[in-house]
Design an enzyme around this catalytic site. Structure first.
Site: not given
Ligand code: CAO
Length: 425
Positions: A17, A139, A168, A247-248
């Site tokens: 998001q 979030e 988010d 607020g106030g």
């Molecule tokens: N081709 C190949 N690999 C891909 C890719 C693509 N097109 N797109 C993503 N990937 C891979 C990444 O390289 C990553 O691999 P590695 O961990 O091996 O390096 C993997 O997909 C997962 O990426 P991620 O760790 O970002 O995803 P997740 O689902 O495990 O975590 C989240 C999700 C949201 C917790 C994490 O991305 C995060 O903390 N983001 C920052 C904070 C944020 O924006 N949070 C809000 C999310 S909305 O509620």
């Protein structure tokens, strides 16, 4: 009519998001947003909270309008080459991967800057540098760590998260402002830069008034908080204020006619000082206008709960819309508690494009929230979200100028093939 960000090309590596809200705004302002997704699955939200079998979820569709989708395995060597070419042709790269993901993919800031010195690299992470910098964040984690949860809810209840997605979508908004500001600076410097926004920081920015109150506590009780009127001591930290105004001008949520059966038959009522006389006349308490215990705002602070109870006796005899109709002409600020059903059916929100009906080839028509920011010379037209990889060929040909042979090479490399899920994932 042209669009404000026409000519700006965004490489959109966002998912879930926070990042997608940012790039959707950029797309609404006219940027060409190219969403890079994992072949096979794409953005995880396409399949989350699904309401229509095999159709992209509303979670996805409502956050990804006006974008193009390319699927690309960016860990595949050919996929990396394609990504490099895209980096060279784009103005902004936006990502909200977990910390370290982009580096592991081989695209550190230094590398991206070397490929394209004009590139703006915009990132969302849960936390800035510090003890939690490596954490994955969603979030509600940000709401809790940013000071929102500890200050939301009622004093005698647990901390509460809010339905407004301030962690988010709130962070996405902050990032969008950072990006357009960096684009503006680039017009003078010719160079890109990094734009980093932490979700904790964004939530805290939105909780600014609570840090204000934390410091006011050192100088005495917070008189506009209900516990002051109830003669309850304050602790060391800002307490939860229930529905008190931040607020106030004191305010509270009051029952309206029908509250016994309708969970949203309520109104937010503000006793703004200049409207006090009118409020007193309206609720049948004209004596309060001159009574020294009520006449001045300061005198009312230790009995706000009782005052709102009295006003509520009056609001309970009217529907929330009747209260609005009676208060508005008198400049008494109040707001009906609108349900999502009422908002979805609100014709004035449809007329302004804030609520929009969009058609989708798989799921059919659905409602979404349009662009809340209205630019007079850059109107927003909401276009449905892309299907997974809908524009892969188009982008490879049109943006990168690949011919048939090169396209076949990319295909043969496996860079467009569905990524097989690893056991550890
Ligand atoms: N081709 C190949 N690999 C891909 C890719 C693509 N097109 N797109 C993503 N990937 C891979 C990444 O390289 C990553 O691999 P590695 O961990 O091996 O390096 C993997 O997909 C997962 O990426 P991620 O760790 O970002 O995803 P997740 O689902 O495990 O975590 C989240 C999700 C949201 C917790 C994490 O991305 C995060 O903390 N983001 C920052 C904070 C944020 O924006 N949070 C809000 C999310 S909305 O509620």
């Amino acid at each position: 009519m042209s669009k404000a960000l026409e000519g700006v090309r965004v490489l959109d590596f966002t998912h879930v998001q926070s990042g997608p809200t940012c790039t959707q705004l950029l797309a609404w302002f006219g940027a060409d947003v190219i969403k890079v997704e994992r072949p096979g699955t794409g953005d995880v939200t396409r399949g989350q909270l699904r309401d229509v079998p095999n159709a992209d979820s509303l979670y996805f569709t409502m956050l990804n309008h006006n974008k193009r989708s390319i699927t690309l395995d960016t860990k595949n060597p050919k996929g990396k080459q394609v990504l490099e070419a895209l980096i060279k042709t784009c103005d902004v790269l936006v990502e909200n991967f977990a910390p370290g993901v982009l580096d592991r993919m081989g695209f550190s800031w230094e590398r991206i800057e070397a490929l394209n010195p004009r590139m703006i690299v915009a990132s969302i992470k849960g936390f800035g540098p510090g003890p939690y910098e490596d954490c994955k964040v969603y979030e509600n984690v940000a709401q809790c760590a940013g000071g929102s949860a500890s200050t939301t809810g009622f004093r005698d209840g647990p901390p509460l998260v809010t339905g407004a997605q301030i962690g988010d979508s709130g962070t996405g908004l902050h990032l969008a402002l950072g990006i357009v500001t960096a684009l503006y600076q680039r017009t003078a410097t010719g160079r890109g830069q990094r734009v980093d926004v932490a979700m904790q920081d964004s939530v805290l920015n939105l909780c600014r008034v609570k840090l204000r109150d934390q410091q006011r506590l050192a100088h005495g009780p917070l008189k506009e908080y209900p516990q002051y009127g109830e003669s309850l001591p304050f602790g060391e930290a800002v307490p939860r204020a229930g529905n008190a105004s931040g607020g106030g001008q004191p305010g509270w949520i009051l029952k309206c006619k029908g509250w016994e059966t309708d969970p949203n038959a309520y109104i937010y009522f503000i006793t703004q000082a200049p409207a006090w006389d009118k409020i007193c006349n309206l609720i049948g308490k004209p004596d309060w206008i001159t009574d020294p215990d009520y006449a001045k705002p300061e005198a009312r602070l230790n009995k706000l709960s009782a005052i709102f109870d009295t006003i509520e006796e009056w609001t309970k005899t009217k529907t929330k819309f009747e209260v609005m109709a009676l208060c508005n002409p008198l400049d008494i600020p109040c707001g009906p508690i609108l349900s999502m059903k009422e908002i979805a059916e609100d014709q004035s929100l449809r007329a302004t494009g804030t609520v929009v009906e969009v058609d989708h080839p798989v799921r059919g028509p659905y409602l979404t929230v349009g662009n809340p920011i209205k630019l007079s010379a850059s109107p927003t037209e909401v276009v449905r979200s892309p299907l997974l990889g809908e524009h892969t060929d188009e982008i490879l040909k049109q943006v990168l100028g690949l011919g048939a042979e090169e396209l076949a090479e990319v295909r043969a490399s496996g860079a467009l093939e569905p990524i097989v899920k690893q056991a550890a994932e």
